[in-house]
Design an enzyme around this catalytic site. Sequence first.
Site, PDB file in Angstrom:
ATOM      1  N   GLY A  46       0.822  -1.204   0.000  1.00 38.34           N
ATOM      2  CA  GLY A  46       0.000   0.000   0.000  1.00 38.34           C
ATOM      3  C   GLY A  46       0.854   1.251   0.000  1.00 38.34           C
ATOM      4  CD  GLN A  51       3.638   5.715   2.457  1.00 32.81           C
ATOM      5  OE1 GLN A  51       2.597   5.200   2.096  1.00 32.81           O
ATOM      6  NE2 GLN A  51       4.705   5.011   2.819  1.00 32.81           N
ATOM      7  CB  CYS A  92       5.982   1.917   6.585  1.00 31.37           C
ATOM      8  SG  CYS A  92       5.470   3.505   5.914  1.00 31.37           S
ATOM      9  CG  LEU A  93       6.680   1.051   0.273  1.00 37.31           C
ATOM     10  CD1 LEU A  93       6.049   1.436  -1.056  1.00 37.31           C
ATOM     11  CD2 LEU A  93       7.767   0.005   0.061  1.00 37.31           C
ATOM     12  CG  HIS A 134       0.329   0.919   7.158  1.00 36.98           C
ATOM     13  ND1 HIS A 134       1.383   0.456   7.916  1.00 36.98           N
ATOM     14  CD2 HIS A 134       0.867   1.832   6.290  1.00 36.98           C
ATOM     15  CE1 HIS A 134       2.497   1.073   7.532  1.00 36.98           C
ATOM     16  NE2 HIS A 134       2.211   1.904   6.538  1.00 36.98           N
ATOM     17  CD  GLU A 135      -0.610   2.312   2.884  1.00 35.95           C
ATOM     18  OE1 GLU A 135      -0.197   3.482   2.857  1.00 35.95           O
ATOM     19  OE2 GLU A 135       0.134   1.338   3.058  1.00 35.95           O
ATOM     20  CG  HIS A 138       0.852   6.570   5.657  1.00 35.03           C
ATOM     21  ND1 HIS A 138       2.034   7.066   6.159  1.00 35.03           N
ATOM     22  CD2 HIS A 138       1.113   5.270   5.357  1.00 35.03           C
ATOM     23  CE1 HIS A 138       2.959   6.112   6.161  1.00 35.03           C
ATOM     24  NE2 HIS A 138       2.420   5.011   5.682  1.00 35.03           N
TER      25      HIS A 138
END
Length: 155
Positions: A46, A51, A92-93, A134-135, A138
């Site tokens: 995701g 991000q 997480c990226l 999670h997303e 953000h």
Amino acid sequence: MALRKIVYEGDDILRKNVKPVKDFDERLSMLIDDMFDTLKEYNGVGLAAPQVGILKSVIVINTGDEGNPDNIELVNPEIIETEGEVDDWEGCLSIPGFSGKVVRPRRVKVRAFNRHGEEIIVEGESIKARALCHEIDHLHGILYTDKASEITENE
Ligand code: CO
């Protein structure tokens, strides 16, 4: 194919609240396409717009291996239902090389819009539920490290 630059932990933009999308235009469409390209390039599950440095309420998800091979795009997403709890690892990226153990709902229902401004309802279990939560975090400036009971460096 256009890749966007990933923003890493420590950058203030990851701590800001996004603005809701009002214009479902070509620019939004391009952002979503670029986010899918970027997600794929980095083998992520995701990605949220902050991000890639954009403070808009947009997330993309692709959980591939869980029987959900399709790209899911969510504009102005909102969790409307949750059920159960699962304590598991996620990454997480924007925080490469680490994982954290976070309690997330087992199942979630999310109300959102697609790029055309049509309302959609997306339901997810297990990894998909985790990715959705999670997303969406953000979009509110929340990182998993804020919630993790344990954080470990990947081998
Ligand atoms: Co993340």
